[in-house]
Design a protein around this motif. Structure first.
Motif, PDB file in Angstrom:
ATOM      1  N   TYR A  55       0.824  -1.212   0.000  1.00  0.00           N
ATOM      2  CA  TYR A  55       0.000   0.000   0.000  1.00  0.00           C
ATOM      3  C   TYR A  55       0.858   1.262   0.000  1.00  0.00           C
ATOM      4  CZ  TYR A  55      -3.704  -3.294   0.826  1.00  0.00           C
ATOM      5  OH  TYR A  55      -4.577  -4.343   0.689  1.00  0.00           O
ATOM      6  N   LEU A  56       1.872   1.292   0.851  1.00  0.00           N
ATOM      7  CA  LEU A  56       2.728   2.475   0.903  1.00  0.00           C
ATOM      8  C   LEU A  56       3.588   2.588  -0.354  1.00  0.00           C
ATOM      9  CD1 LEU A  56       3.753   2.254   4.645  1.00  0.00           C
ATOM     10  CD2 LEU A  56       2.437   4.115   3.613  1.00  0.00           C
ATOM     11  N   GLY A  57       4.116   1.452  -0.819  1.00  0.00           N
ATOM     12  CA  GLY A  57       4.933   1.478  -2.031  1.00  0.00           C
ATOM     13  C   GLY A  57       4.138   1.938  -3.233  1.00  0.00           C
ATOM     14  N   TYR A  58       2.911   1.435  -3.375  1.00  0.00           N
ATOM     15  CA  TYR A  58       2.070   1.867  -4.494  1.00  0.00           C
ATOM     16  C   TYR A  58       1.820   3.374  -4.422  1.00  0.00           C
ATOM     17  CZ  TYR A  58      -1.651   1.981  -7.959  1.00  0.00           C
ATOM     18  OH  TYR A  58      -2.403   2.276  -9.077  1.00  0.00           O
ATOM     19  N   GLY A  90       0.354   1.045   8.289  1.00  0.00           N
ATOM     20  CA  GLY A  90      -0.056   0.077   7.270  1.00  0.00           C
ATOM     21  C   GLY A  90      -1.560   0.084   7.057  1.00  0.00           C
ATOM     22  N   VAL A  91      -2.321   0.153   8.138  1.00  0.00           N
ATOM     23  CA  VAL A  91      -3.781   0.219   8.027  1.00  0.00           C
ATOM     24  C   VAL A  91      -4.213   1.514   7.358  1.00  0.00           C
ATOM     25  CG1 VAL A  91      -5.954   0.230   9.315  1.00  0.00           C
ATOM     26  CG2 VAL A  91      -4.074  -1.265  10.052  1.00  0.00           C
ATOM     27  N   ALA A  92      -3.593   2.619   7.746  1.00  0.00           N
ATOM     28  CA  ALA A  92      -3.930   3.916   7.155  1.00  0.00           C
ATOM     29  C   ALA A  92      -3.617   3.933   5.659  1.00  0.00           C
ATOM     30  CB  ALA A  92      -3.167   5.031   7.870  1.00  0.00           C
ATOM     31  N   ALA A  93      -2.508   3.303   5.267  1.00  0.00           N
ATOM     32  CA  ALA A  93      -2.153   3.257   3.842  1.00  0.00           C
ATOM     33  C   ALA A  93      -3.202   2.475   3.057  1.00  0.00           C
ATOM     34  CB  ALA A  93      -0.776   2.629   3.669  1.00  0.00           C
ATOM     35  N   SER A 137     -11.500   7.613   7.897  1.00  0.00           N
ATOM     36  CA  SER A 137     -11.250   6.547   8.871  1.00  0.00           C
ATOM     37  C   SER A 137     -12.526   6.198   9.623  1.00  0.00           C
ATOM     38  CB  SER A 137     -10.134   6.949   9.829  1.00  0.00           C
ATOM     39  OG  SER A 137     -10.496   8.079  10.604  1.00  0.00           O
ATOM     40  N   GLY A 138     -13.303   7.206   9.994  1.00  0.00           N
ATOM     41  CA  GLY A 138     -14.558   6.951  10.703  1.00  0.00           C
ATOM     42  C   GLY A 138     -15.518   6.120   9.882  1.00  0.00           C
ATOM     43  N   GLU A 139     -15.605   6.399   8.582  1.00  0.00           N
ATOM     44  CA  GLU A 139     -16.485   5.620   7.710  1.00  0.00           C
ATOM     45  C   GLU A 139     -16.021   4.167   7.618  1.00  0.00           C
ATOM     46  OE1 GLU A 139     -19.205   6.194   6.022  1.00  0.00           O
ATOM     47  OE2 GLU A 139     -19.473   8.374   6.050  1.00  0.00           O
ATOM     48  N   SER A 168      -4.433   6.310  16.460  1.00  0.00           N
ATOM     49  CA  SER A 168      -3.168   6.072  15.755  1.00  0.00           C
ATOM     50  C   SER A 168      -3.369   5.972  14.246  1.00  0.00           C
ATOM     51  CB  SER A 168      -2.511   4.793  16.274  1.00  0.00           C
ATOM     52  OG  SER A 168      -2.147   4.918  17.622  1.00  0.00           O
ATOM     53  N   VAL A 169      -4.430   5.258  13.842  1.00  0.00           N
ATOM     54  CA  VAL A 169      -4.682   5.110  12.406  1.00  0.00           C
ATOM     55  C   VAL A 169      -5.075   6.447  11.788  1.00  0.00           C
ATOM     56  CG1 VAL A 169      -6.179   4.035  10.682  1.00  0.00           C
ATOM     57  CG2 VAL A 169      -5.294   2.668  12.579  1.00  0.00           C
TER      58      VAL A 169
END
Length: 489
Positions: A305-308, A403-406, A446-448, A469-470
């Protein structure tokens, strides 16, 4: 010269090309495999090929539950294909012969059910990906509202899903007073054997209480851990391999030298001597499964996810960025490793170092986009289990949260330059509906997404340590982009 790899072409291949050491005409079917993708052909079929000379009764009939692509490639090749093992040191080619034939399930439902119900079939193995089990990833329970499950319960003799095929074949064997086959899942599910047993048991109970009891009492579902990186085959791979073979191979498989298969030894009807091909048989797979899911798969998804988002096409290209090496090493060492409880004498340090080198392998063109697929099914196993353990210990989750945020940023379907992302996920419509409502607002997005209990369960959305954190990481991704965020963390 033969222009296509097949049985007649084997004798014409260069001596440098390894090939089956056994008489394929003597093979009998002992295994039916559901989900004949690249991973199965680089992993379980290769292990079986290694030991087929010891007992030819373990040939594989492989079934595709959806596409005819693999059948179209392998049927003219008598089931043969090339396994390419690539590293910086070069390439080794080997022709695999353990698959005797391929069935396209939607075209030949009765054919597939008949071979699964045959007394000679003693193992049904699966690599249908996480989404193929039609389960709720957050709970591991059968998703009884899944369209394929609804269909299969109403049409037992014409199933669509993996659980539907397995239960209908088991029902037929029970009626014929035949012993059940062992169900061997090779997918990245938590406690995968127990998860599959739970899914199958519930499906069977919905058919009849008696069938449910039969599955509970008689059907063995050993857990496994599988590990090998298998990128998608490219046209360049096909051309290069055809040049080396002297014949065309419509669908070779490319992989890395590393391979691992850890299996619980519970096979009432017998099994191949896979240990002679390098498999490890243990009493309890769970520690090894956590090791692989959390260290390898969790890192892989984070990289994807981050790399993309950074514009990197492959994992190797991503890991050429020193900031990503630092991120992954610290993720594994500081946040993941403390959650693992391995058998005495297990040294995780060499395994973690080997993972970094495997991710860097420039000979494997493993696309970040490919790994990013089906994230809604993967996150609960790859990242969120580790998150729960860290929160239980009141420990930081900064890198896991990134990672989750990405993933959240990725599934909006729009990259950092405003270009569309081709998001492939069974929940894509729901994900992008929520993303559309939120717009480019990290807190709203994030809330959604936290409302998706199939992914996050009921506990994580209520824990401000997780949601905070996310959301904080997601705000950084929006404000400064993935590259700077990774460099700073």
């Amino acid at each position: 010269m033969v222009d296509r790899l097949n049985e007649d072409a084997l004798d014409r291949l260069s001596e440098a090309i390894a090939r089956p050491s056994y008489d394929r005409l003597s093979m009998k079917t002992g295994i039916v495999h559901l989900g004949v993708g690249a991973f199965h052909r680089a992993h379980q079929a290769a292990y079986t090929d290694e030991v087929m000379a010891l007992d030819p009764a373990w040939g594989i009939v492989a079934a595709s539950l959806r596409s005819a692509d693999t059948y179209d490639a392998l049927e003219p090749q008598d089931g043969l294909y090339t396994l390419s093992v690539r590293s910086e040191a070069g390439e080794a080619l080997r022709v695999i012969g353990s698959i005797s034939r391929v069935i396209v399930a939607p075209r030949a439902i009765e054919d597939l059910l008949a071979v699964m119900s045959d007394p000679a079939t003693r193992i049904v193995s699966l690599t249908v990906t996480e989404k193929g089990y039609c389960h709720d990833p957050a709970t591991g329970a059968l998703n009884e509202a899944h369209p394929d499950i609804i269909h299969d319960l109403a049409n037992l003799r014409t199933p669509r899903s993996a659980p539907g095929f397995v239960i209908e074949a088991l029902r037929r064997r029970r009626e014929a007073r035949l012993p059940p086959f062992t169900v061997l899942t090779c997918d990245n599910l938590p406690s995968n054997g127990r998860t599959v047993k739970r899914v199958l048991t519930r499906f069977a109970e919905l058919v009849s209480p008696a069938l449910g009891r039969f599955v509970v009492e008689e059907v063995s579902c050993p857990s496994t851990m599988v590990d090998r990186i298998v990128p998608a085959t490219s046209d360049d791979d096909r051309a290069r391999i055809a040049e080396a073979l002297g014949v065309a191979d419509a669908w070779p498989v490319v992989t890395e030298p590393f391979t691992q298969w850890v299996i619980e030894d519970r096979f009432p009807q017998g099994r191949p001597a896979w240990e002679e091909g390098g498999a490890e048989f243990v009493a309890d797979v769970e520690p090894y499964e956590h090791m692989k899911l959390r260290l390898l798969n969790g890192s892989h998804s984070t990289l994807a996810y981050l790399g993309y988002l950074c514009g990197y096409e492959t994992v190797a290209e991503t890991m050429a960025d020193p900031a990503f090496v630092r991120l992954i090493e610290s993720l594994m060492n500081e946040e993941v490793a403390p959650t693992l409880h391995m058998p005495a004498g297990t040294d995780l340090v060499p395994y973690r170092r080997a993972l970094v080198e495997r991710f860097k392998n420039p000979a494997l063109k493993h696309r970040t986009w490919q790994i990013a697929m089906d994230g809604s099914q993967k996150l609960p196993q790859r990242l969120l289990g580790t998150v729960r353990d860290r929160l239980r210990d009141n420990a930081p989750i900064n890198r896991l949260a990134l990672g989750v945020a990405a993933w959240m940023r990725y599934v909006t379907g729009i990259d950092e330059n405003g270009a569309p992302i081709d998001v492939r996920d069974p929940m894509v419509a729901r994900l992008q509906e929520r993303a559309s409502r939120a717009g480019p607002d990290a807190e709203r997005l994030s809330g959604e997404l936290f409302t998706l209990r199939e992914i996050f369960g009921d506990d994580l959305p209520r824990d401000p340590r997780f949601t905070g954190s996310v959301t904080s990481a997601l705000k950084k991704l929006y404000a400064q982009g993935a590259k700077r965020t990774v460099a700073e963390i």
